[in-house]
Design a protein around this motif. Structure first.
Motif, short mmCIF file in Angstrom:
data_model
loop_
_atom_site.label_atom_id
_atom_site.label_comp_id
_atom_site.label_asym_id
_atom_site.label_seq_id
_atom_site.Cartn_x
_atom_site.Cartn_y
_atom_site.Cartn_z
N ASP A 277 0.78 -1.42 0.44
CA ASP A 277 -0.34 0.24 0.23
C ASP A 277 0.89 1.68 -0.19
N SER A 278 2.28 1.09 0.43
CA SER A 278 2.66 1.96 0.33
C SER A 278 4.09 2.20 -0.16
N LEU A 279 5.13 1.12 -0.22
CA LEU A 279 6.12 1.94 -0.72
C LEU A 279 6.49 1.99 -2.12
N ALA A 280 5.56 1.43 -2.66
CA ALA A 280 5.68 1.40 -4.50
C ALA A 280 4.74 2.84 -4.49
N VAL A 281 3.60 2.61 -4.13
CA VAL A 281 2.57 3.93 -4.18
C VAL A 281 3.19 5.49 -3.98
N LEU A 282 3.46 5.87 -2.91
CA LEU A 282 3.90 7.27 -1.95
C LEU A 282 5.53 7.94 -2.34
N ASP A 283 5.33 8.79 -3.25
CA ASP A 283 6.28 9.43 -3.73
C ASP A 283 6.29 10.46 -2.47
N TYR A 284 7.79 10.94 -2.20
CA TYR A 284 8.08 11.61 -1.47
C TYR A 284 7.56 13.19 -1.58
N LYS A 285 6.92 14.47 -0.46
CA LYS A 285 6.63 15.20 -0.65
C LYS A 285 7.40 16.30 -0.20
N LEU A 286 7.79 16.91 -0.41
CA LEU A 286 8.42 18.23 -0.39
C LEU A 286 7.71 18.75 1.23
N ALA A 287 8.96 19.41 1.81
CA ALA A 287 8.45 19.78 3.23
C ALA A 287 9.25 20.80 3.73
N ALA A 288 8.37 21.84 4.74
CA ALA A 288 9.86 22.99 5.28
C ALA A 288 11.35 22.34 5.21
N ASN A 289 12.03 23.11 5.36
CA ASN A 289 13.69 22.94 5.81
C ASN A 289 13.97 22.12 4.31
N ASP A 290 12.68 21.92 3.56
CA ASP A 290 13.90 21.09 2.34
C ASP A 290 15.01 22.09 2.02
N ALA A 291 15.98 21.49 1.47
CA ALA A 291 17.12 21.72 1.22
C ALA A 291 17.24 21.44 -0.15
N ILE A 292 16.29 22.43 -1.48
CA ILE A 292 16.49 22.24 -3.24
C ILE A 292 17.19 22.83 -4.04
N ALA A 293 17.42 22.21 -4.91
CA ALA A 293 18.19 22.61 -6.06
C ALA A 293 17.26 22.02 -7.20
N TYR A 294 17.63 23.84 -8.12
CA TYR A 294 16.62 23.76 -9.29
C TYR A 294 17.16 23.52 -10.34
N LYS A 295 16.83 23.43 -11.80
CA LYS A 295 17.69 24.03 -13.13
C LYS A 295 16.51 24.19 -13.76
N VAL A 296 17.02 25.28 -14.54
CA VAL A 296 15.75 25.67 -15.53
C VAL A 296 16.28 25.70 -16.88
N LEU A 297 15.70 24.62 -17.85
CA LEU A 297 16.19 24.60 -19.30
C LEU A 297 15.44 24.43 -20.18
N THR A 298 15.68 24.37 -21.41
CA THR A 298 14.86 24.40 -22.81
C THR A 298 14.61 22.82 -22.74
N ASN A 299 13.62 22.29 -23.68
CA ASN A 299 13.66 20.92 -23.97
C ASN A 299 15.08 20.29 -25.27
N ASP A 300 15.18 21.24 -25.68
CA ASP A 300 16.57 21.79 -26.13
C ASP A 300 18.13 21.05 -25.29
N GLY A 301 17.53 21.07 -24.27
CA GLY A 301 19.40 21.25 -22.80
C GLY A 301 20.16 22.52 -22.77
#
Length: 229
Positions: free
Chosen positions: A15-39
Motif C-alpha cells: 500500500d505504500s513503498l511503491a506508491v507514495l512519493d516523497y512530498k516536499l516539506a519545510a526545511n527541505d534544501a532543494i536545487a532546481y535547474k531550468v532548461l529548454t527542451n533542447d537542453g
C-alpha cells in the motif's frame, strides 16, 4: 523506545513503498535547474558557474510557510507536492516567460534516522541516490548487531493523510524471503528501528557491575587495613 503494542496492525508494504512519493516539506534544501527542451540553460545565477553541470542548479530552502524564492517568479509554494508535481508547477509558471521550459529538482538534504538495535548507536544516514533501499541504509549504518532482532525491523514514515498517525511497516530480514522486502526504497525523514533483544542476564550484569566493583574495592581496602595495622 518506538515499541508497538502486542498485535499491532502494521501497514501493508504493497500500500505504500511503491506508491507514495516523497512530498516536499519545510526545511527541505532543494536545487532546481531550468532548461529548454533542447537542453539550453535558461537561468544560471550561480556565481560559481563553470563547466561542471551541477553549477547550473540554483539552491534554495523550503520556508516554514511552504514557499521557495524563485528568480523571475517570486514566491512559489511547493510544500505538499511531490518532486514531479513541483517540477510541473515551475514549468507551468516559467512557460509565461519561455517556450517549453523544462525543470529538474533534486533534494540536497535527504536523510533517514536508523536505530540499529543496541544502545547509543543511532545514526543519521544521508540519501545520496534517489532510489536507496532499506538494505543499503542498514548496511551504511554498519548492519544489524547481535543485540538487534533482524526479524523485527520497523520503518516509520510520515503519513500525508494523518500527521498524527505515522505509517509503520514491519520487515523480517532474518530469512532469505525477506530480501525482496528489504529492497524497498526508503524516503527522506524515514525512521528505521531495529528492535533490540532483551537479555536479562546481560542487563543484570551491566547493572550490578559497578556495585560489585565498589564492594570488591571496599573489601580489599578493609583487608589491607586489617592485616597491616
Amino acid at each position: 523506545m518506538l515499541r508497538t503494542p502486542k498485535n499491532y496492525a502494521y501497514d501493508k508494504l504493497a500500500d505504500s513503498l511503491a506508491v507514495l512519493d516523497y512530498k516536499l516539506a519545510a526545511n527541505d534544501a532543494i536545487a532546481y535547474k531550468v532548461l529548454t527542451n533542447d537542453g539550453f540553460v535558461l537561468i544560471n545565477l550561480s556565481s560559481s558557474a563553470a563547466n561542471n553541470n551541477f553549477s547550473y542548479f540554483i539552491e534554495t530552502v523550503v520556508q516554514s510557510d511552504g514557499f521557495i524564492k524563485v528568480p523571475l517568479l517570486g514566491q512559489v509554494k511547493v510544500a505538499g507536492l511531490t518532486i514531479r508535481e513541483a517540477e510541473q508547477l515551475l514549468e507551468e509558471k516559467f512557460s509565461k516567460q519561455y517556450v517549453n521550459p523544462y525543470v529538474t529538482i533534486r533534494i540536497n538534504n535527504k536523510r533517514v534516522i536508523i536505530f540499529p538495535g543496541n544502545n547509543g548507536t543511532a545514526k543519521v544516514v544521508n540519501l545520496i541516490n534517489n532510489n536507496t533501499s532499506l538494505m543499503e541504509v542498514i548496511a551504511t549504518a554498519g548492519g544489524i548487531p547481535e543485540d538487534g532482532k533482524a526479524y523485527k525491523v520497523k520503518l516509520i514514515r510520515d503519513n500525508p493523510n494523518d500527521p498524527k498517525k505515522p505509517l509503520v511497516y514491519l520487515f523480517d530480514l532474518s530469512r532469505i524471503d525477506g530480501v525482496k522486502d528489504g529492497k524497498s526504497n526508503v524516503q527522506a525523514n524515514d525512521i528505521i528501528y531495529v528492535e533490540p533483544r532483551y537479555r536479562p542476564l546481560k542487563t543484570l550484569s551491566d547493572e550490578l557491575g559497578p556495585l560489585v566493583t565498589i564492594v570488591t574495592s571496599v573489601l580489599l581496602i578493609y583487608q589491607f587495613y586489617y592485616f597491616t595495622r
